[in-house]
Motif scaffolding. Structure first.
Motif, mmCIF file in Angstrom:
data_model
loop_
_atom_site.group_PDB
_atom_site.id
_atom_site.type_symbol
_atom_site.label_atom_id
_atom_site.label_comp_id
_atom_site.label_asym_id
_atom_site.label_seq_id
_atom_site.Cartn_x
_atom_site.Cartn_y
_atom_site.Cartn_z
ATOM 1 N N GLN A 221 0.831 -1.206 0.000
ATOM 2 C CA GLN A 221 0.000 0.000 0.000
ATOM 3 C C GLN A 221 0.867 1.258 0.000
ATOM 4 O O GLN A 221 1.878 1.331 0.699
ATOM 5 N N PHE A 222 0.439 2.219 -0.773
ATOM 6 C CA PHE A 222 1.014 3.561 -0.741
ATOM 7 C C PHE A 222 -0.064 4.472 -0.179
ATOM 8 O O PHE A 222 -0.951 4.927 -0.898
ATOM 9 N N ARG A 223 0.020 4.737 1.108
ATOM 10 C CA ARG A 223 -1.040 5.479 1.780
ATOM 11 C C ARG A 223 -0.885 6.981 1.639
ATOM 12 O O ARG A 223 -1.865 7.712 1.556
ATOM 13 N N GLU A 224 0.348 7.442 1.660
ATOM 14 C CA GLU A 224 0.626 8.866 1.499
ATOM 15 C C GLU A 224 1.887 9.030 0.667
ATOM 16 O O GLU A 224 2.773 8.164 0.686
ATOM 17 N N LYS A 225 1.981 10.135 -0.034
ATOM 18 C CA LYS A 225 3.170 10.391 -0.840
ATOM 19 C C LYS A 225 4.293 10.933 0.029
ATOM 20 O O LYS A 225 4.070 11.750 0.924
ATOM 21 N N PHE A 226 5.490 10.465 -0.264
ATOM 22 C CA PHE A 226 6.667 11.051 0.367
ATOM 23 C C PHE A 226 6.924 12.427 -0.256
ATOM 24 O O PHE A 226 6.553 12.665 -1.414
ATOM 25 N N PRO A 227 7.570 13.327 0.474
ATOM 26 C CA PRO A 227 7.956 14.608 -0.127
ATOM 27 C C PRO A 227 8.782 14.362 -1.388
ATOM 28 O O PRO A 227 9.605 13.439 -1.435
ATOM 29 N N LYS A 228 8.577 15.162 -2.397
ATOM 30 C CA LYS A 228 9.227 14.950 -3.692
ATOM 31 C C LYS A 228 10.745 14.924 -3.580
ATOM 32 O O LYS A 228 11.433 14.189 -4.302
ATOM 33 N N ALA A 229 11.288 15.704 -2.679
ATOM 34 C CA ALA A 229 12.753 15.801 -2.537
ATOM 35 C C ALA A 229 13.313 14.829 -1.508
ATOM 36 O O ALA A 229 14.501 14.895 -1.185
ATOM 37 N N PHE A 230 12.489 13.912 -1.015
ATOM 38 C CA PHE A 230 12.919 13.058 0.099
ATOM 39 C C PHE A 230 14.191 12.282 -0.221
ATOM 40 O O PHE A 230 15.155 12.301 0.555
ATOM 41 N N ASN A 231 14.210 11.585 -1.358
ATOM 42 C CA ASN A 231 15.366 10.749 -1.675
ATOM 43 C C ASN A 231 16.634 11.567 -1.850
ATOM 44 O O ASN A 231 17.670 11.274 -1.245
ATOM 45 N N ARG A 232 16.577 12.588 -2.685
ATOM 46 C CA ARG A 232 17.804 13.330 -2.967
ATOM 47 C C ARG A 232 18.335 14.031 -1.727
ATOM 48 O O ARG A 232 19.551 14.096 -1.512
ATOM 49 N N GLU A 233 17.443 14.546 -0.891
ATOM 50 C CA GLU A 233 17.895 15.233 0.314
ATOM 51 C C GLU A 233 18.430 14.240 1.349
ATOM 52 O O GLU A 233 19.472 14.481 1.974
ATOM 53 N N SER A 234 17.725 13.113 1.514
ATOM 54 C CA SER A 234 18.167 12.105 2.480
ATOM 55 C C SER A 234 19.465 11.462 2.036
ATOM 56 O O SER A 234 20.403 11.295 2.831
ATOM 57 N N TRP A 235 19.540 11.076 0.779
ATOM 58 C CA TRP A 235 20.737 10.401 0.270
ATOM 59 C C TRP A 235 21.956 11.306 0.310
ATOM 60 O O TRP A 235 23.034 10.891 0.722
ATOM 61 N N SER A 236 21.799 12.546 -0.130
ATOM 62 C CA SER A 236 22.942 13.449 -0.164
ATOM 63 C C SER A 236 23.415 13.784 1.252
ATOM 64 O O SER A 236 24.627 13.901 1.508
ATOM 65 N N ALA A 237 22.474 13.916 2.192
ATOM 66 C CA ALA A 237 22.852 14.212 3.574
ATOM 67 C C ALA A 237 23.634 13.049 4.190
ATOM 68 O O ALA A 237 24.659 13.254 4.856
ATOM 69 N N VAL A 238 23.155 11.831 3.963
ATOM 70 C CA VAL A 238 23.861 10.652 4.473
ATOM 71 C C VAL A 238 25.240 10.551 3.833
ATOM 72 O O VAL A 238 26.235 10.238 4.504
ATOM 73 N N ALA A 239 25.311 10.817 2.537
ATOM 74 C CA ALA A 239 26.595 10.730 1.825
ATOM 75 C C ALA A 239 27.611 11.709 2.404
ATOM 76 O O ALA A 239 28.786 11.360 2.597
ATOM 77 N N ARG A 240 27.179 12.917 2.688
ATOM 78 C CA ARG A 240 28.103 13.921 3.231
ATOM 79 C C ARG A 240 28.559 13.551 4.638
ATOM 80 O O ARG A 240 29.732 13.708 4.987
ATOM 81 N N ARG A 241 27.627 13.050 5.448
ATOM 82 C CA ARG A 241 28.016 12.636 6.809
ATOM 83 C C ARG A 241 28.968 11.446 6.752
ATOM 84 O O ARG A 241 29.916 11.360 7.532
ATOM 85 N N LEU A 242 28.717 10.550 5.827
ATOM 86 C CA LEU A 242 29.568 9.371 5.676
ATOM 87 C C LEU A 242 30.973 9.773 5.231
ATOM 88 O O LEU A 242 31.976 9.258 5.755
#
Length: 336
Positions: A221-242
């Motif tokens: 089920q897809f009950r609600e949409k994730f924010p459009k920028a969720f992946n790019r913001e989450s991935w880039s933030a993790v990458a920088r911290r890493l």
């Protein structure tokens, strides 16, 4: 410093190939163009009716065992990351252990949805790194990510039904005191998104009653949409911290392996990190979206193509329902 290193990789994609044209016919309209141009998906694989998730893992595991010159009986631990297990209980890893004949291995499953493999690799690497060098207990560890989402697709929703596929990827880990192996990890969770996407029927909170199954509530089920920028913001933030944790610049990363859900998210993330797309590993064109299996499948595919050189810095970045986000840095190569 003792670390876990990857000694061999493996992948398994089921035999049944499902091209985009299959969905053109199903929905009576052109969905191929969008899938190819916007998602980079041209076909995906579905498991046979008599295959379970454990069967997919076993095939990928055998591939990784061959690549690492490891016998199944030599495995000390098996960790399976999946959110489409054979059963709620017992663990899929226990079933895999028996099917492989890995009689000396302890087992457990791990579920952080599509971030599962990267999380499992982090957990397993810590078993190896913390082991007693004089009396080692975890000399060979199998870590697998597996997905059999074709059993849970809701075909009433063409925007999502056309993405998902089945498959498995695996690695064999061993110890090293050299410069290669797992360097660092970054795990985070945005629990406020836990109700946005998932399989919500079948557990203790919502048992799989006849009424719920009849209403197809047991499907993804897809009950609600994730924010459009969720992946790019989450991935880039993790990458920088890493990168900061490892003590390198983002530009020092030789290869990027992201969750293969959406090529546009990968393109946007690489642009945000100011990195060229040719450093990103892509496999969704052939395998579709294989959730917790996509990162190890991409890793194994790149390994098969000899894309990684000894000493290369590889970042794995994944996210999934929960919302779980996981990053891991490793220095490619094996010194044993």
């Amino acid at each position: 410093m003792r670390r876990a290193q990857i000694l061999g990789t493996g992948l398994y994609a089921p035999e049944r190939a499902v091209p985009n044209a299959y969905f053109d016919e199903m929905y009576g309209e052109d969905v191929s163009t969008f899938l190819a141009e916007r998602r980079n998906i041209r076909e995906r694989r579905y498991a046979a009716d008599d295959q379970a998730t454990s069967d997919l893992v076993v095939e990928a595991a055998r591939d990784a065992l061959r690549a690492s010159d490891t016998r199944a009986e030599s495995l000390d631990l098996i960790v399976v990351a999946t959110d489409t297990p054979d059963y709620l209980s017992p663990s899929t890893a226990a079933v895999v252990q028996h099917k492989l004949g890995a009689t000396g291995a302890g087992t457990f499953d791990l579920n952080t949805a599509c971030a599962g493999f990267v999380t499992a690799l982090d957990v397993a690497s810590k078993y190896v790194a913390a082991d007693d060098a004089e009396r080692p207990q975890y000399r060979r560890v199998l870590v697998a990510g597996a997905y059999l989402m074709s059993r849970f697709i809701d075909y009433r929703h063409k925007n999502t039904a056309t993405l998902f596929a089945d498959g498995a990827g695996a690695v064999v880990l061993g110890p090293t005191d050299g410069p290669t192996g797992v360097l660092a990890s970054e795990l985070s969770t945005r629990g406020e998104f836990a109700e946005h996407m998932g399989i919500y029927v079948g557990g203790a909170a919502a048992p799989a009653t006849a009424e719920r199954v009849a209403a197809q509530e047991h499907l993804l089920q897809f009950r609600e949409k994730f924010p459009k920028a969720f992946n790019r913001e989450s991935w880039s933030a993790v990458a920088r911290r890493l990168a900061a944790r490892v003590g390198v610049e983002v530009a020092d990363v030789d290869h990027w392996v992201f969750t293969q859900i959406n090529v546009e998210s990968i393109q946007e993330t690489m642009a945000l990190l100011e990195q060229p797309m040719d450093r990103a590993v892509l496999v969704m064109d052939r395998f579709g979206y294989t959730g917790s299996a996509c990162v190890p499948m991409a890793l194994a595919d790149a390994d098969r193509q000899r894309r990684f050189a000894d000493g290369d810095l590889v970042f794995l970045v994944a996210s999934g329902g929960g919302a779980a986000i996981a990053g891991l840095a490793l220095r490619w190569g094996a010194d044993t």
